[in-house]
Design an enzyme around this catalytic site. Sequence first.
Site, PDB file in Angstrom:
ATOM      1  N   CYS A 105       0.862  -1.213   0.057  1.00 28.99           N
ATOM      2  CA  CYS A 105      -0.032   0.017   0.010  1.00 28.99           C
ATOM      3  C   CYS A 105       0.997   1.284   0.005  1.00 28.99           C
ATOM      4  O   CYS A 105       1.613   1.466   0.927  1.00 28.99           O
ATOM      5  CB  CYS A 105      -0.917   0.065   1.228  1.00 28.99           C
ATOM      6  SG  CYS A 105      -1.553   1.342   1.558  1.00 28.99           S
ATOM      7  N   CYS A 133      -3.582   7.075  -1.763  1.00 30.60           N
ATOM      8  CA  CYS A 133      -4.849   7.433  -2.392  1.00 30.60           C
ATOM      9  C   CYS A 133      -6.136   7.860  -1.592  1.00 30.60           C
ATOM     10  O   CYS A 133      -7.030   8.507  -1.961  1.00 30.60           O
ATOM     11  CB  CYS A 133      -5.185   5.941  -3.118  1.00 30.60           C
ATOM     12  SG  CYS A 133      -3.739   5.157  -3.585  1.00 30.60           S
ATOM     13  N   GLU A 153      -0.483   1.940   9.087  1.00 23.86           N
ATOM     14  CA  GLU A 153      -1.808   2.287   9.477  1.00 23.86           C
ATOM     15  C   GLU A 153      -1.774   2.511  10.996  1.00 23.86           C
ATOM     16  O   GLU A 153      -0.960   2.070  11.763  1.00 23.86           O
ATOM     17  CB  GLU A 153      -2.924   1.062   9.566  1.00 23.86           C
ATOM     18  CG  GLU A 153      -3.202   0.178   8.261  1.00 23.86           C
ATOM     19  CD  GLU A 153      -3.901   1.073   7.188  1.00 23.86           C
ATOM     20  OE1 GLU A 153      -4.718   1.880   7.583  1.00 23.86           O
ATOM     21  OE2 GLU A 153      -3.698   0.936   5.898  1.00 23.86           O
ATOM     22  N   HIS A 167     -12.803   5.256  -3.147  1.00 19.45           N
ATOM     23  CA  HIS A 167     -11.719   4.424  -2.724  1.00 19.45           C
ATOM     24  C   HIS A 167     -12.019   2.862  -3.201  1.00 19.45           C
ATOM     25  O   HIS A 167     -11.190   2.086  -3.470  1.00 19.45           O
ATOM     26  CB  HIS A 167     -11.510   4.371  -1.014  1.00 19.45           C
ATOM     27  CG  HIS A 167     -10.375   4.275  -0.604  1.00 19.45           C
ATOM     28  ND1 HIS A 167      -9.255   4.699  -1.170  1.00 19.45           N
ATOM     29  CD2 HIS A 167      -9.801   3.169   0.275  1.00 19.45           C
ATOM     30  CE1 HIS A 167      -8.130   4.281  -0.517  1.00 19.45           C
ATOM     31  NE2 HIS A 167      -8.576   3.066   0.355  1.00 19.45           N
ATOM     32  N   TYR A 195      -9.152   0.343  -5.514  1.00 21.81           N
ATOM     33  CA  TYR A 195      -8.637  -0.895  -5.290  1.00 21.81           C
ATOM     34  C   TYR A 195      -8.705  -1.979  -6.474  1.00 21.81           C
ATOM     35  O   TYR A 195      -8.046  -3.092  -6.413  1.00 21.81           O
ATOM     36  CB  TYR A 195      -9.743  -1.936  -4.315  1.00 21.81           C
ATOM     37  CG  TYR A 195      -9.241  -1.561  -2.760  1.00 21.81           C
ATOM     38  CD1 TYR A 195      -8.994  -0.167  -2.396  1.00 21.81           C
ATOM     39  CD2 TYR A 195      -9.482  -2.207  -1.818  1.00 21.81           C
ATOM     40  CE1 TYR A 195      -8.603   0.102  -0.978  1.00 21.81           C
ATOM     41  CE2 TYR A 195      -9.272  -1.946  -0.512  1.00 21.81           C
ATOM     42  CZ  TYR A 195      -8.704  -0.665  -0.058  1.00 21.81           C
ATOM     43  OH  TYR A 195      -8.515  -0.427   1.124  1.00 21.81           O
ATOM     44  N   CYS A 208      -4.813  -0.565  -7.292  1.00 19.71           N
ATOM     45  CA  CYS A 208      -3.769  -0.909  -6.158  1.00 19.71           C
ATOM     46  C   CYS A 208      -3.591  -2.398  -6.158  1.00 19.71           C
ATOM     47  O   CYS A 208      -2.575  -3.082  -6.150  1.00 19.71           O
ATOM     48  CB  CYS A 208      -3.654  -0.050  -5.145  1.00 19.71           C
ATOM     49  SG  CYS A 208      -4.952  -0.886  -3.676  1.00 19.71           S
ATOM     50  N   GLU A 241      -6.619  -6.680   4.236  1.00 16.47           N
ATOM     51  CA  GLU A 241      -7.070  -5.078   3.506  1.00 16.47           C
ATOM     52  C   GLU A 241      -8.133  -5.227   2.421  1.00 16.47           C
ATOM     53  O   GLU A 241      -8.895  -4.524   2.285  1.00 16.47           O
ATOM     54  CB  GLU A 241      -5.604  -4.313   3.056  1.00 16.47           C
ATOM     55  CG  GLU A 241      -5.508  -2.894   3.442  1.00 16.47           C
ATOM     56  CD  GLU A 241      -6.052  -2.029   2.523  1.00 16.47           C
ATOM     57  OE1 GLU A 241      -6.372  -2.205   1.491  1.00 16.47           O
ATOM     58  OE2 GLU A 241      -6.192  -0.886   3.089  1.00 16.47           O
TER      59      GLU A 241
END
Length: 481
Positions: A98, A102, A255, A290, A294, A297, A445
């Site tokens: 990640c 974004c 995170e 978002h 995905y 990414c 994730e």
Amino acid sequence: MKTAQEYVESIRRLKVNAFAQGKKIETPADHPLIRPSLNAVAMTYELAHDPACQHLTTATSHLTGRRINRFTNIHRDNSDLVNKVKMQRLLGQKTGTCFQRCVGMDAINAMESTTFEIDQSRGTCYHQRFKEFLKYIQDNDLVCDGAMTDPKGDRGKRPSQQADPDLFLRVVKEKPDGIVVRGAKCHQTGALNSHEILVMPTMAMKPEDADYAVSFAVPSDTPGILYILGRQASDTRKMEGGTIDVGNVRFGGQECLVIFEDVFVPWERVFLFRETEFAGTLVERFAGYHRQSYGGCKVGVGDVLIGAIANLMDYQGISNASHARDKLVEMIHLNETLYACGLACSTEGKATASGTYLIDLLLANICKLNVTRFPYEIARLAEDLAGGLMVTLPSEADLRNPATGPYMEKYLQGVCGTATECRLRMLRLVENITIGAAAVAYRTESMHGAGPPQAMKVVIGRQADLDHKKGLAKTLAGIES
Ligand code: SF4
Ligand code: FE
């Protein structure tokens, strides 16, 4: 546009209040647990200066006409949406994890169109304020942490019904020059690698939840903000100094749990204040963008995983085994299906009232619902092909120890002529992505990032226009409605 080095220096200058593994961290940028994640964000700067991919990684600001990093861009047509997904796939391929930037890109796009519509409906001045903020972000090429997920406490209760009123971030004081907020945001991707935090409500709000309908931006080192770094599987391998057991030698995700302890926000940085009816719009748009992300990414990281397995098939002598090739093709099929969804919701996007393009929400949610499933199957196939050695392999230190290393070299070798160490490195990379530290970027994730599957199903159920489908069936069945 900043260079990668300028970006790293700018983060190093921040005076954040951060903790990891029970200790205060003075300079997060230099901490071994954090540095790989900073490297991943830095790649978003590096690629913006690479002529080979600038058509994807840069854009033209609709505010200033200047060339900007695409991560600070507002999508003004379908090609912007498509290029965003292509850029994310490229970055997933380059980092295998990640790259964190974004969430901010998705947040500014959701805020841009929503503030315009709030002003149209309420006569407020949020859009102009937001444009000033956006110009600052674009001109200085900053990373924004898009902060949405509240702790939520008792899931059966609304924000204003919680026993502890801080379990959703809220306004605790209104002042002549701004507001004071308190609460927390969980799972904050790249928070310690960000210059700014852009806070949004976590869900649609009712009139009684007005204190919780708030959106604003603050510099990430604002007094009162506390960061607690999240743990990752096998994360302390990053502190061992080796390059094999970490799996990914340069990059990682990040995170944090972010606490807002009575943080002051000046009015010029407040973009939603008690307009409860717009909280849902903001959430839906941010989540939609978002969920589109995905489709880029995760596909890029999937490419790395597929490549790792193909290498292992070579190293282990199964490249020509038909069952292995079939499984590899299955992985590719699943991965490209995700990409197809990311592209589809982008090409079907439409302009909102402000002129900013929004993805097709139905297709973006289909994209992310597939992401909650396919990477698990891809990971299952990867583990099948990698073999059990992925989880029984001795450490890098044992490989380097003269008492044990030669035995590992001899007994863990694969196809003649392939260095044993190459095989071990590739197994560690697969471990990293499927069950190791990069699960924060790929496996778990994929389930919970941008919302869990049920959140997508709610939107899909709303967007699917079932009445239209019922009408089609009735017409063909000869039923007059
Ligand atoms: Fe970007 Fe993917 Fe990380 Fe979200 S999970 S910030 S879309 S790389
Ligand atoms: Fe995410």
